[in-house]
Structures are given as structure tokens and as C-alpha cells.
Write an enzyme that holds these catalytic residues in place. Sequence first.
Site, PDB file in Angstrom:
ATOM      1  CE  LYS A 110     -32.249  67.150  87.637  1.00 32.40           C
ATOM      2  NZ  LYS A 110     -32.716  68.169  88.600  1.00 32.40           N
ATOM      3  N   GLY A 119     -32.132  67.024  97.899  1.00 34.67           N
ATOM      4  CA  GLY A 119     -31.877  66.656  99.296  1.00 34.67           C
ATOM      5  C   GLY A 119     -31.099  65.358  99.365  1.00 34.67           C
ATOM      6  CB  ILE A 149     -39.883  61.272  91.453  1.00 35.07           C
ATOM      7  CG1 ILE A 149     -40.243  62.524  92.258  1.00 35.07           C
ATOM      8  CG2 ILE A 149     -41.091  60.757  90.671  1.00 35.07           C
ATOM      9  CD1 ILE A 149     -40.625  63.730  91.401  1.00 35.07           C
TER      10      ILE A 149
HETATM   11  N1  LIG Z   1     -27.827  67.412  96.379  1.00 33.64           N
HETATM   12  C1  LIG Z   1     -28.929  66.909  95.876  1.00 33.64           C
HETATM   13  O1  LIG Z   1     -30.007  67.126  96.400  1.00 33.64           O
HETATM   14  C2  LIG Z   1     -28.886  66.020  94.655  1.00 33.64           C
HETATM   15  C3  LIG Z   1     -30.036  65.320  94.260  1.00 33.64           C
HETATM   16  C4  LIG Z   1     -29.975  64.489  93.122  1.00 33.64           C
HETATM   17  C5  LIG Z   1     -28.791  64.394  92.424  1.00 33.64           C
HETATM   18  N2  LIG Z   1     -27.682  65.089  92.833  1.00 33.64           N
HETATM   19  C6  LIG Z   1     -26.434  64.916  92.094  1.00 33.64           C
HETATM   20  O2  LIG Z   1     -25.561  64.191  92.940  1.00 33.64           O
HETATM   21  C7  LIG Z   1     -24.216  64.540  92.668  1.00 33.64           C
HETATM   22  C8  LIG Z   1     -23.548  64.947  93.976  1.00 33.64           C
HETATM   23  O3  LIG Z   1     -24.221  66.075  94.497  1.00 33.64           O
HETATM   24  P1  LIG Z   1     -24.056  66.548  96.006  1.00 33.64           P
HETATM   25  O4  LIG Z   1     -25.053  67.636  96.216  1.00 33.64           O
HETATM   26  O5  LIG Z   1     -24.067  65.393  96.922  1.00 33.64           O
HETATM   27  O6  LIG Z   1     -22.590  67.193  95.915  1.00 33.64           O
HETATM   28  P2  LIG Z   1     -21.681  67.706  97.107  1.00 33.64           P
HETATM   29  O7  LIG Z   1     -22.490  67.924  98.332  1.00 33.64           O
HETATM   30  O8  LIG Z   1     -20.864  68.829  96.578  1.00 33.64           O
HETATM   31  O9  LIG Z   1     -20.712  66.462  97.389  1.00 33.64           O
HETATM   32  C9  LIG Z   1     -19.672  66.065  96.565  1.00 33.64           C
HETATM   33  C10 LIG Z   1     -18.535  65.595  97.456  1.00 33.64           C
HETATM   34  O10 LIG Z   1     -17.544  64.964  96.650  1.00 33.64           O
HETATM   35  C11 LIG Z   1     -16.279  65.387  97.098  1.00 33.64           C
HETATM   36  N3  LIG Z   1     -15.291  65.231  96.027  1.00 33.64           N
HETATM   37  C12 LIG Z   1     -14.949  66.085  95.015  1.00 33.64           C
HETATM   38  N4  LIG Z   1     -14.011  65.547  94.232  1.00 33.64           N
HETATM   39  C13 LIG Z   1     -13.730  64.330  94.740  1.00 33.64           C
HETATM   40  C14 LIG Z   1     -12.822  63.293  94.386  1.00 33.64           C
HETATM   41  N5  LIG Z   1     -12.025  63.392  93.326  1.00 33.64           N
HETATM   42  N6  LIG Z   1     -12.784  62.175  95.152  1.00 33.64           N
HETATM   43  C15 LIG Z   1     -13.588  62.056  96.232  1.00 33.64           C
HETATM   44  N7  LIG Z   1     -14.466  63.012  96.630  1.00 33.64           N
HETATM   45  C16 LIG Z   1     -14.527  64.131  95.897  1.00 33.64           C
HETATM   46  C17 LIG Z   1     -16.490  66.819  97.481  1.00 33.64           C
HETATM   47  O11 LIG Z   1     -15.443  67.232  98.314  1.00 33.64           O
HETATM   48  P3  LIG Z   1     -15.029  68.794  98.345  1.00 33.64           P
HETATM   49  O12 LIG Z   1     -16.171  69.473  99.006  1.00 33.64           O
HETATM   50  O13 LIG Z   1     -13.775  68.811  99.138  1.00 33.64           O
HETATM   51  O14 LIG Z   1     -14.839  69.197  96.905  1.00 33.64           O
HETATM   52  C18 LIG Z   1     -17.841  66.739  98.202  1.00 33.64           C
HETATM   53  O15 LIG Z   1     -17.684  66.405  99.560  1.00 33.64           O
HETATM   54  C19 LIG Z   1     -24.280  65.633  91.615  1.00 33.64           C
HETATM   55  O16 LIG Z   1     -24.107  65.052  90.355  1.00 33.64           O
HETATM   56  C20 LIG Z   1     -25.691  66.178  91.753  1.00 33.64           C
HETATM   57  O17 LIG Z   1     -26.152  66.728  90.554  1.00 33.64           O
HETATM   58  C21 LIG Z   1     -27.712  65.885  93.927  1.00 33.64           C
END
Ligand SMILES: NC(=O)c1ccc[n+]([C@@H]2O[C@H](COP(=O)([O-])OP(=O)(O)OC[C@H]3O[C@@H](n4cnc5c(N)ncnc54)[C@H](OP(=O)(O)O)[C@@H]3O)[C@@H](O)[C@H]2O)c1
Length: 434
Positions: free
Chosen positions: A209, A306, A140
Site C-alpha cells: 500500500k 470490509g 478512504i
Molecule cells: N476484504 C476486504 O475487506 C478487502 C478490502 C480492500 C481490498 N481487498 C482486496 O480485495 C481482493 C479480494 O479480497 P476478498 O476479501 O474479497 O477475498 P475473498 O473473500 O477470498 O474472495 C475471493 C473470491 O474469489 C474466488 N475465486 C478464487 N479464484 C477464482 C477464480 N479463478 N475465478 C473466479 N473466482 C475465484 C474465491 O473463491 P474460493 O473461495 O472458492 O477460492 C472467493 O470467493 C484482495 O486482493 C484483497 O486484498 C479486500
Amino acid sequence: VIMGKNIGIGILGLGHVGKGTLDIINKNQFFIEQEISPNKIKIVGLADLDINRKPKSEKYNTVFTTSAQQVIDHPEAQIIVEAIGGEYPAYNLIKKALEAGKHVVTPNKEVVAKHGYELLRIAHQNQVQFLFETSVGSAIPILGVISNILTSCPLDEISGILNGTTNYILDLMFEQNITQQEALIKAQEMGYAEADPSKDVMGIDALYKIFILSSLGFRTRLTLDKIHYSGITNIEHEDIELTKKLGYRIKLLAIAKKKGDCLDIRVEPMLVDQNNFLTNIHGADNGIILYGESYGELFFSGAGAGGIAGGSMIVSDIVRIVRQPQYFEHDYLLQDSEGLQVQSFDEEENSYFVRIQQQTKQVGSDKIEKILEQNELLVEKFAKTNSKNNELNIGILTALLKEDKLKKVINGIEKQSKEIKILNFMKRYKNSSK
Ligand SMILES: NC(=O)c1ccc[n+]([C@@H]2O[C@H](COP(=O)([O-])OP(=O)(O)OC[C@H]3O[C@@H](n4cnc5c(N)ncnc54)[C@H](OP(=O)(O)O)[C@@H]3O)[C@@H](O)[C@H]2O)c1
């Protein structure tokens, strides 16, 4: 910062959002490059700690590294996408990138809520942009609308369902008549809840948020600690059952209201009537209502989570930067002082749902009605559950009253009778415009 014709992008973290961003760029490169013509997009670095996240395609696997710092340092990287999540090391990496004169885009609401003002200042000093559209409401485009479009009159109210996980859990409890624990397990199985869902169920994610929305929406600096929040952990299936009988749904709402120079900002579960726009935000979707005098009520809804939904707004922020690399829209956030005061509007009257449990069925619900009457609690609506054991659960909807008065009445009732316990109470949501 002058951008070259090839816009170098580096992505830190290839989880849901990082990978989603890469997939969108890959799939829509032609469209995106039309939007930023004559510029082109070039992925110059991808970092993830997990080597298994290395992309298969040759185009991208050569730029993969496990070192986020290496991507920031890449001489061609002009825009850094921080999609690692969590406070550290994300905050330090964003700071380093901005200080190195690189624009930063992030979906990370925790870093924006806790360090956003400082990071915006660093961005401003280094003449780069720090954008975070994805941090609220995922797909959004609410921050862009609030900051760039709604510039004709001040906002008076922002209300929304900003956390998809809790919305999904409450929906399951409502539809399947199951406990919160059972609903959480199902949500985790479906991928709608994290292994550690505490930030979601405690209301902290929604707090971040509404803090970001309020700061941009009301054009003011705020202090995170001053905002009242509570989550859904104390909502039991009896609450859902009784409110359903009364004609309502329980939703975890984030609400910010402005009166004069004051803001009341809170995250808490509330009763929403069946016809309200927010009642019909289901599953992991998010919904937001904005109210401003000249444009009235505006409704927004869409995918609140997502990788692709999130990635779509990351790419939009990238396009915004390429189009206007010098544009800075948040001057009011660079001042040291807080603008508006956060305080709760205690003088407001609301209708409340109160769940009363009678320890033994023998007493009968007419006795409860009498006690309520003696304590001057006016009841608008009344419902009861058919309890399995000896206890009887009664749900009432009160007439309008102040929260102080409600708490006094609850105290009085509990003192008067040992057979009665007040287990929960929640506000009924009403739009400021109505
Ligand atoms: N998922 C959603 O739908 C969504 C939507 C809006 C906002 N967000 C926000 O977006 C952000 C990321 O969320 P996500 O769901 O994409 O998280 P995620 O799936 O856990 O992805 C994070 C990735 O970063 C890697 N990582 C951790 N430490 C790192 C480092 N020092 N250097 C490089 N890579 C590293 C992790 O590796 P490891 O697995 O090996 O730790 C993982 O692969 C968060 O702040 C979340 O609140 C998420």
C-alpha cells in the site's frame, strides 16, 4: 473505447469485495445511474469458483458462471471488476481483459504493487482504464485525492496506518494486556484477521500500500524491493506495557518522506504519542496523513476493510470510468526509468524506545542507568515493569540520536554486561511538518 448506453459490468470473485460491489449496485442503482446519466448499469457476468456463491436472485443467478474467462469474453462486458485477490491468476485475468479492450477495476494491492506499471501501460495502449482506488485504505478515497485533487504542489510526506489487522491486534494487546498470539486468535474469531495472517503481521500488506501511495503521491516509478519493511511479529506485551507507561502507543506505520530527489519509504512499528491523530485510529480502521507545503497537513481516516467499504470504492471507480473513459492520469508511470531514488535517511536523528531486560533482579535498575551513562546514551524517560519471574524489563526513551550510533551503543552495552539484554528498539514517530 466508446461506451454504450448500457454499461456492461462483469465481476470476477464474489467474496467480500465482489459481493459487496454487487450489493452496492443492487441497493444504489438509482443513485449510481443519476451519477452516470444517461447511462445505465447492467451486470452481464459474475464468476466465482465456489458454486455456493451463486446469487439467489433471478436477476443475477442467470449470469453466474465458474469461469472468469467467460465473463471477460462476454461481448457486452465493458468493465471487469477483478476481486479474486492474490497474484495469480488475478494478474493474467486483468491482463487478458485489458488486452481485450475492457476497462478493469481492482482492489488487489498485490497485483498493483507487483505489476501495476505494466498493466497501466497495457491499459494505455488499449485506450482503456485500469483503476485501483480500493487497493489502499478501502473506503478512504486517498488515491483519487492524491492523483486528481492534490495537483497544486508536490507532496513531501505520506504517513499512515494502512493495515487494519495489525492495528486491531496492537489495540487488543494495549487494552487487554494480552500476548500477540492471544490477540491474533481473537482477531481471527472476530473476522479481522485471515486464517493465514502472515502478509499482515510481517508488514507486506502495508508495504504494497505505501508503494502504491508513494508511486502516485510522488509521481514516480519505484522498485518494490528497495523499500524497507518490518511487521509486528517481534512486539511482545512487555513492549506495549512499557511504552504505555512512557505515554505512547505502538502502531505499525508506513511512512514515505521526500527530500530533494530522494525518498525514504518504510513500514515499521513506531511509538506514537497519545495526542497524535494516528494514535486514535482504532480497530480495523486506517488513517493517513499527507503533508505538502501549500496545503499543510491533511488527515484521512475510515474503514480499512470490509466488503461494503471496499465495494463502495470499486463502484466509484466504475463511475469514474463511465464519466471519463479516455482520461489517463498517470503518464509519468509509463516511462521506463525510475524518477526518485529510494534510500534511507541515515543522517536523521530520532528518539528511540529501547527495551532492556535484566537477567536477575539483584542487579537493580541503578546499575543499568550507570551502564547507559557510561555508553553515552542520554535517556529522556524511563519506565519498568513488575516482572513475574526474576527478570526485570526496563523501557527507555532516548534523546535524539542517529540509528547507527544507537546500534553501536547497544553493542557496547551487551558486551559490557552479561546480565543485560537489549530485546527491542523502535523509533518515535514525528511528523515532518513539526
Ligand atoms: N476484504 C476486504 O475487506 C478487502 C478490502 C480492500 C481490498 N481487498 C482486496 O480485495 C481482493 C479480494 O479480497 P476478498 O476479501 O474479497 O477475498 P475473498 O473473500 O477470498 O474472495 C475471493 C473470491 O474469489 C474466488 N475465486 C478464487 N479464484 C477464482 C477464480 N479463478 N475465478 C473466479 N473466482 C475465484 C474465491 O473463491 P474460493 O473461495 O472458492 O477460492 C472467493 O470467493 C484482495 O486482493 C484483497 O486484498 C479486500
